[in-house]
Design an enzyme around this catalytic site. Structure first.
Site, PDB file in Angstrom:
ATOM      1  N   GLY A   1     104.951   1.682  41.939  1.00  0.00           N
ATOM      2  CA  GLY A   1     104.295   1.183  43.138  1.00  0.00           C
ATOM      3  C   GLY A   1     102.930   0.561  42.916  1.00  0.00           C
TER       4      GLY A   1
ATOM      5  N   ASN B   1     111.207  -2.029  43.458  1.00  0.00           N
ATOM      6  CA  ASN B   1     111.290  -1.755  44.894  1.00  0.00           C
ATOM      7  C   ASN B   1     110.068  -2.296  45.631  1.00  0.00           C
ATOM      8  OD1 ASN B   1     112.652  -0.190  47.173  1.00  0.00           O
ATOM      9  ND2 ASN B   1     110.567   0.603  47.245  1.00  0.00           N
ATOM     10  N   THR B   2     108.882  -1.766  45.290  1.00  0.00           N
ATOM     11  CA  THR B   2     107.683  -2.112  46.065  1.00  0.00           C
ATOM     12  C   THR B   2     107.359  -3.593  46.004  1.00  0.00           C
ATOM     13  OG1 THR B   2     106.841   0.072  45.503  1.00  0.00           O
ATOM     14  CG2 THR B   2     105.282  -1.464  46.469  1.00  0.00           C
TER      15      THR B   2
ATOM     16  N   GLY C   1     106.477  -0.789  38.131  1.00  0.00           N
ATOM     17  CA  GLY C   1     105.257  -1.494  37.742  1.00  0.00           C
ATOM     18  C   GLY C   1     105.258  -2.980  38.020  1.00  0.00           C
TER      19      GLY C   1
ATOM     20  N   LYS D   1     120.888   7.583  38.331  1.00  0.00           N
ATOM     21  CA  LYS D   1     119.578   7.341  37.730  1.00  0.00           C
ATOM     22  C   LYS D   1     118.772   8.625  37.785  1.00  0.00           C
ATOM     23  CE  LYS D   1     115.192   5.164  38.265  1.00  0.00           C
ATOM     24  NZ  LYS D   1     114.309   4.740  39.340  1.00  0.00           N
TER      25      LYS D   1
END
EC number: 2.8.1.10
Lengths: 256, 256, 256, 256
Positions: B160, B208-209, B187, B99
């Site tokens: 994030g 992730n976040t 997002g 990536k």
């Protein structure tokens, strides 16, 4: 994780209630209800055809021993009419848990709130367990709760519109103040709408058109099942805070 | 229903890719990845600590034989840096599917698109399979696809931030024009955000976040798994049309 | 309150720039430009009909001594084409202040950002004052500013779509980082859209279709004039904070 | 263009009604009302200090010969209380045109709709001209209109919240069905919010906090004046249609 929905003292594992209108066939309806993982189906009492024994009937497909039937008063425009309809239904079928809706007009199918409150009081006095379709006005929602309704069912938007949750602030206010289950009824169009309703803290979602009018109702029913679970778990898990600027995810992660 | 995601010729059943940053522990990270049903995890190559043998390492928990590792270039601000980082990683670990992200600045963590395109071309020429983090500009997304990227990964909003899909029109335009998988990257904050990305026709979501910074990351991971399935099935099922006025669900349904 | 807009050293009192396409007649166009209070009108240089002396011409109605003409490169798809077009225009008409747009394709009419940056650099080196139509990517907006553009003109949404400001976060990020005027170009459909652009801190708005395709273009032009003033003043006045619960206005007021 | 607002037979040129709470001083209040171009100001009747002759009084600044005073029942929580308050006010000051609000609770300051309807009927029977603060439920709005209210004033969102128009569908439905003026009351935070209310077809906007709690209330008052004009003219002018893809403005325009 055990996280049951309790309505009028009875426990359900599914938080998605589905309707029985607009399907191509009773078979499709039953298949969709199963794909949705629904335990409760709502059924309109008006215009019930009891007379034609040759015609297919819903209960042969969506079976009462498989699903909890929730009779509703769709099509009733006064408290009297709704109360009378539900009394007849109780005599005929024994249903005590009902969904009350008293509509105001055909254009909006919005509830007539004073008639709804009147009917709710009469039905509760008469021993019914009343789940109630209502506007998203938190003040009226409180009155219905105080009258003894066992579930508050505010509309997300116009019935059959698929516009989603128009006023999340009102739904949030209702959720914050209500001690019985809050179930969004009407307006959901997509899985993300359903998830959003649940993320606001609602206890369940009732939908009909979003599934029945999808191109593939069975697959949409499955989508909605997952959406309601997603929104519920997301609500319980506690969302991340929103931020105005970026916040890196990766820099602290080590590869090997 | 068989509906696999195929990236660079390899087949995945999950459409949710998760990160490896911000977790309380590697154990929590691994548990969340499993709860998300993820098959691919992305890992930042920069600041990799190879030197301290006493410290815990990610691979002991998020095991490479259980998850496909997708090395990313988070923290790289030039094409050169990104290309060099990935070449070293390939030598060290053999990763060919990567990536690419070339960032512009720390405040937005938005991609530097010209550098990203330059790096993508260099990496593809060098035999890499490049999944590429990019802005939601459909024009640039097309250039990256034409350069040979194997997945287009437009941002939904700031990394994030949890702001969701800021510009659904751009995501839709990218989906309509792209023949390789489109995976929203950055997002997403809630299950409904993830569902919405999928309803727009995206092939997957990377986050992730939203999981790591939830109050209960494991439960949120499960929520996101369901949300991605919900959105995908909802997209395939074909949503009901939106309406300006109400449309009754119930009147045609017969009870008995 | 004196609050002029300064572009390339020249001062304007109006913050609303209007176009010259899609009007029913040149007369209507001139009337709309006046009703909008516009001081600048933008005019496409391509397909200029210089050859037919019998036909009406724009300059007889929208007069160059009444409005600043801002020639634009609408319809140019490469940097070369745009640069050549503007050089010819400068020779013919002496225009030095120009609006650069290098489009990517007819479906989106989005800018081709690398070609736009190339053209901007060539034109600035050649002595032009370049106002530049661009995507809402803050990273590219910064590159264009650093290249010496005298105004950054990010799109609100698709040209002619009337979808409004799709991504207010990106517009805010551009406003925060930019020292030359930021003028939203494309996408505005309603007065509230225009006001919102200005409330985000933009220095001006350029629009064409929102006025020209209104049922009453002259009245809409007046509406837009007020909307831009409203949004500008609202930005300078500093909005009230948003609240999650009610806050009474009235109790402290005494009547007599 | 002559486009007056007629309420209870009286004609106004301004469509913006302002409040008299939360200002730093009566002087600032008066200056803001003038900057807003308001002709009507609303004043809470409760807690009126008639007793202290040494204190400044509102009417010395916001002069009754300059503005139409619209007494309101803010702070009243029952129909009785509201009716009594307005009768006293009529005896004291002769006001016949009044703004009725019967609140439900301090957290939401939402109207108690059944009490509101009861009070409206009593007041109308008693010869008052009743402008009525109400929820955005079109069904109740209709009842209030049928009871004889001379203006329907649905909330946009929570009083003092600045959240804007939460449910534009409901406001649209109310506008479509109502023959007396519809004036959005509560919730407007920005000029674009005010413009949006007017674009939905409302006849006016009432606001207090958006002006009084701005950093510069006088400038915000001017902004709001322009916003209401912008939205009104935009509504009358008829907006352009929204489009899913781009539509070029410029190609057909000729320069010279």
């Amino acid at each position: 994780m055990s996280d049951p929905l309790i309505i009028a003292g009875k426990t359900y594992n599914s938080r998605l209630i589905v309707g029985t209108g607009k399907y191509a066939s009773y078979q499709q309806n039953a298949d969709a209800a199963r794909a949705a993982g629904a335990e409760i189906v709502t059924v309109a009492l008006r215009r019930v055809n009891l007379s034609d024994p040759g015609k297919e009937i819903l209960t042969d497909f969506v079976k009462p021993d498989e699903f909890t039937y929730l009779p509703n008063t769709a099509g009733c425009y006064t408290a009297d009419e709704a109360v009378r309809t539900l009394r007849l239904a109780r005599e005929a079928g024994g249903w005590n848990l009902v969904k009350l809706e008293v509509l105001a007009d055909q254009k909006t199918l919005y509830p007539n709130m004073p008639e709804t409150l009147t009917a709710a009081k009469a039905l509760i006095a008469d021993g019914f367990e009343v789940m109630v379709y209502c506007s998203d006005d938190p003040v009226y929602a409180k009155m219905l709760e105080e009258a003894g309704c066992c579930a508050i069912m505010p509309l997300g938007s116009l019935i059959g519109s698929g516009l989603g949750i128009m006023n999340p602030v009102n739904i949030r206010l209702i959720v914050e103040q209500t001690r019985v289950p809050v179930i969004v009824d009407a307006g959901v169009g997509t899985p993300s709408d359903a998830a959003m309703a649940m993320e606001l803290g609602c206890d369940g979602v009732l939908m009909n058109t979003a599934i029945a009018a999808a191109k593939d109702p069975i697959l949409m029913a499955s989508a909605m099942k997952h959406a309601v679970i997603a929104g519920r778990e997301g609500y319980l898990a506690g969302r991340m805070p929103k931020k105005m600027y970026a916040d890196p995810s990766s820099p602290l992660a080590g590869l090997i």
